[in-house]
Each structure stands twice: as structure tokens, then as C-alpha cells.
Design a protein around this motif. Sequence first.
Motif, PDB file in Angstrom:
ATOM      1  N   LEU A 202       2.208  -2.170   6.300  1.00  0.00           N
ATOM      2  CA  LEU A 202       2.744  -3.140   7.269  1.00  0.00           C
ATOM      3  C   LEU A 202       1.622  -3.647   8.167  1.00  0.00           C
ATOM      4  N   GLY A 203       0.618  -4.270   7.543  1.00  0.00           N
ATOM      5  CA  GLY A 203      -0.511  -4.813   8.308  1.00  0.00           C
ATOM      6  C   GLY A 203      -0.274  -6.270   8.652  1.00  0.00           C
TER       7      GLY A 203
ATOM      8  N   TYR B   5       7.194   2.120   5.183  1.00  0.00           N
ATOM      9  CA  TYR B   5       6.255   3.205   5.501  1.00  0.00           C
ATOM     10  C   TYR B   5       4.856   2.629   5.706  1.00  0.00           C
TER      11      TYR B   5
ATOM     12  N   ILE C 147       0.865   4.305   7.490  1.00  0.00           N
ATOM     13  CA  ILE C 147       0.252   5.397   8.251  1.00  0.00           C
ATOM     14  C   ILE C 147       0.146   5.024   9.733  1.00  0.00           C
TER      15      ILE C 147
ATOM     16  N   LEU D  60      -1.377  -3.279   0.597  1.00  0.00           N
ATOM     17  CA  LEU D  60      -2.418  -2.381   1.113  1.00  0.00           C
ATOM     18  C   LEU D  60      -3.790  -3.029   0.953  1.00  0.00           C
ATOM     19  N   PRO D  61      -4.835  -2.433   1.572  1.00  0.00           N
ATOM     20  CA  PRO D  61      -6.134  -3.110   1.553  1.00  0.00           C
ATOM     21  C   PRO D  61      -6.754  -3.308   0.167  1.00  0.00           C
TER      22      PRO D  61
ATOM     23  N   GLU E  21      -3.893   5.659  -4.285  1.00  0.00           N
ATOM     24  CA  GLU E  21      -3.466   6.832  -3.509  1.00  0.00           C
ATOM     25  C   GLU E  21      -1.965   6.762  -3.190  1.00  0.00           C
TER      26      GLU E  21
ATOM     27  N   SER F 187      -0.874  -6.395  -2.948  1.00  0.00           N
ATOM     28  CA  SER F 187      -2.232  -6.330  -2.416  1.00  0.00           C
ATOM     29  C   SER F 187      -3.169  -7.095  -3.345  1.00  0.00           C
ATOM     30  N   SER F 188      -4.348  -7.455  -2.813  1.00  0.00           N
ATOM     31  CA  SER F 188      -5.376  -8.067  -3.676  1.00  0.00           C
ATOM     32  C   SER F 188      -6.319  -6.951  -4.104  1.00  0.00           C
TER      33      SER F 188
ATOM     34  N   VAL G  88      -1.091 -12.516  -3.141  1.00  0.00           N
ATOM     35  CA  VAL G  88      -0.632 -13.740  -2.465  1.00  0.00           C
ATOM     36  C   VAL G  88      -1.815 -14.505  -1.886  1.00  0.00           C
TER      37      VAL G  88
ATOM     38  N   GLY H 225      -2.479 -16.517   3.791  1.00  0.00           N
ATOM     39  CA  GLY H 225      -2.814 -15.913   5.074  1.00  0.00           C
ATOM     40  C   GLY H 225      -1.606 -15.653   5.954  1.00  0.00           C
ATOM     41  N   GLU H 226      -1.885 -15.163   7.162  1.00  0.00           N
ATOM     42  CA  GLU H 226      -0.823 -14.742   8.077  1.00  0.00           C
ATOM     43  C   GLU H 226       0.184 -15.861   8.403  1.00  0.00           C
TER      44      GLU H 226
ATOM     45  N   GLY I 226      -6.090 -13.317  11.238  1.00  0.00           N
ATOM     46  CA  GLY I 226      -6.531 -13.873  10.003  1.00  0.00           C
ATOM     47  C   GLY I 226      -6.955 -12.918   8.887  1.00  0.00           C
TER      48      GLY I 226
ATOM     49  N   ARG J  51      -9.880 -10.906   7.361  1.00  0.00           N
ATOM     50  CA  ARG J  51     -11.135 -10.323   7.834  1.00  0.00           C
ATOM     51  C   ARG J  51     -12.264 -10.490   6.814  1.00  0.00           C
TER      52      ARG J  51
ATOM     53  N   LYS K 147     -14.621  -7.387  -0.016  1.00  0.00           N
ATOM     54  CA  LYS K 147     -13.924  -6.586  -1.038  1.00  0.00           C
ATOM     55  C   LYS K 147     -13.498  -7.462  -2.218  1.00  0.00           C
TER      56      LYS K 147
END
Length: 295
Positions: free
Chosen positions: A9-10, A30, A32, A65-66, A73, A95-96, A121, A124-125, A231, A233, A239
Motif C-alpha cells: 500500500l505505497g 497488508y 509492513i 511492491l517495489p 518474498e 508491480s514492475s 501499470v 503514476g500516482e 511521484g 522515485r 530499478k
Amino acid sequence: MQTIGFIGLGIMGKPMAKNLLKAGYPLIVYDINQEAVEELVDCGAMAGRSSKDVATKSEIVITMLPNSPEVKEVVLGANGVAEGAQPGTIVIDMSSISPIASQEIAKELAKQGVVMLDAPVSGGEPKAIDGTLAIMVGGPQDVFAKVRDILLHMGSSAILVGEIGSGNVTKLANQIIVALNIAAMSEAMVLAVKAGTDPEKVFQAIRGGLAGSTVLDAKMPLVMEGNFEPGFRIELHIKDLLNALDTAHTVGVPLPLSSQVLEIMQALKVDGKAKEDHGGLIQFYEKLANVEVRK
Ligand code: NAD
């Protein structure tokens, strides 16, 4: 309505999950980061205790996720999605990540009858908030057909490109185009300002022509305000370009321009700007030319 699990949930996952809640889906979330979970619970979601717990209670599990290690994981690790999923559960990783990682994760899940789509996707935000993301999907056609309506609550388009991994191959192509666009915009606008023109007027004069782009429209107003809040990062774009180079080298494709922009981003990271928006790439050119592109 199917119960949907949402993990991650970023910046992007939070508004995407909120759009599923608005569409009426029961949602178990969920992350962290407990604060992010609480924000979604305030909007009507249930809190999962772990990724496994989320999967136990959901028919469909979405991850946002990132990068590849986090997805591996969360899906395959201890207390992960695979431990809670039933045969027939659908995992949609939005995620990308590396397409090779998507294929590896899908192969592991298939051993227990769990199917996976990779569905990264773009947008962006702002587009995550509006529910107008462009969604690029890899995986089986029949599974895609089952979840297409759900995807369209988060995006304005969802295109099945091919087999598992194809979504992330498409996303890598997307990220190359965006990175090179930002670099081209930066190079051009630093020249325009150092040569004595007003950046706002240059922007307005060219945005309707062939040089106009979604990148130019999204990033130039922020650059001119000196607003580099993410935005998207710089560290995440590094990455993506590393995943692009890795994939390109595996299939035998040189990426001369992408590798140059990657090095520019590395320089910005060393300069302490890894967590700034990728539009902040212009600061590399500003430093070289000793000029700022501001209103
Ligand atoms: P983010 O860092 O804001 O969010 C990631 C979230 O994952 C965080 O809330 C973090 O706490 C959570 N997380 C990390 N490890 C976890 C774990 N083991 N278990 C549970 N939760 C965990 O990143 P973001 O900007 O939302 O991007 C997510 C993905 O979407 C990335 O792959 C990114 O490249 C891609 N993307 C981002 C944008 C953008 O503009 N931000 C646009 C398109 C695609």
C-alpha cells in the motif's frame, strides 16, 4: 462479489486499493507499514495479519511492491501468499519487476494450482488516484477474462499482451520511452533557458506539436515549480532500467540510450536525489550548464 486481497500500500497501491473499495469489493489488505494499513481500514478494508493471512481469505490476491525480490518474498517466502492460497486462487502482480522473475514465480505457484498474471501499470500516482492507469497484462486469456473488470476499476485500459512475463516486458519498453523522454526534455529545456528564453513560453509553444508528449505535460509544470516530490522515485526508475538492461542482454539487444540515462540517474542517486521524482533528472543537466529551468 469476490473478496480481493491487496498487498503493498505505497504511493500506487494505496489509491488502487481505495478504488477497489469504492467499486464495492470486500478488501483485505497488508503492508509492513502499519500506518498505510490503518488508512485503508479507515476506508472500509479489513486488515490482514500477513501475506499468508490475506491469501487464506481472498479469491484474488493483488500485489503492488517495489521489485522482484519483494514480490518473491511476499508470494513465495515464509508466511507468504503461496502458503495461504487455495487451488484456483488468482494472483495478480501489478508491480514492475523483471519478466524473468514473473515467470519463475508463476511456475512455482502453478505447482499448487494457483494461477498468476503479471499486470504492471503506467500513469503514476495521479492516474492511480483517478483509476485511469494503463495496465499491461501477461498470462492465460481465460484468467485475464475473469479479472478484466476488476482491473478496469483501477485503469482505463487493460490489454492482454501475451504469456506470463509479457506485461513486464511491455512495462520495460514503457519505462525506456519515459526515461528517454525525460532526458530529452531536460536537455532541450536547459538549452532553451540558458539561451535566454522563458521556459513556460517554450513549453506552451511546443506542447501541441510533434515534440509534445504526456511526459512533457506531466513533468514540465513540476520542473518549473522546482517540485521534485515523488511521484515516481529515481531509485525505482533505476530499478526498471536495470531490469531492462538485464532482459535486453539476455535476449541479445543493446540499449545504448537507456544505459546513458541509467548512468545519469546513478549520478543523481550519488548526489542524494534517489528518492526524488524522476522529473528531477533535469537537475543533472542544470548542474552541467549552471542554469535552472524555473518560472
Ligand atoms: P512504494 O515504495 O511507495 O510502495 C511499495 C509498498 O510495498 C510500501 O508501502 C512498502 O511498505 C510495501 N512493502 C515492501 N515490502 C513489503 C513486504 N515484504 N510485505 C508487505 N509490504 C511490503 O512504491 P510505489 O511507487 O507504490 O511503486 C510500486 C510498484 O509500482 C513499483 O514496482 C513501481 O516501479 C511501480 N510503479 C510506480 C509508479 C509511480 O509513479 N510511483 C508508476 C507505475 C508503476
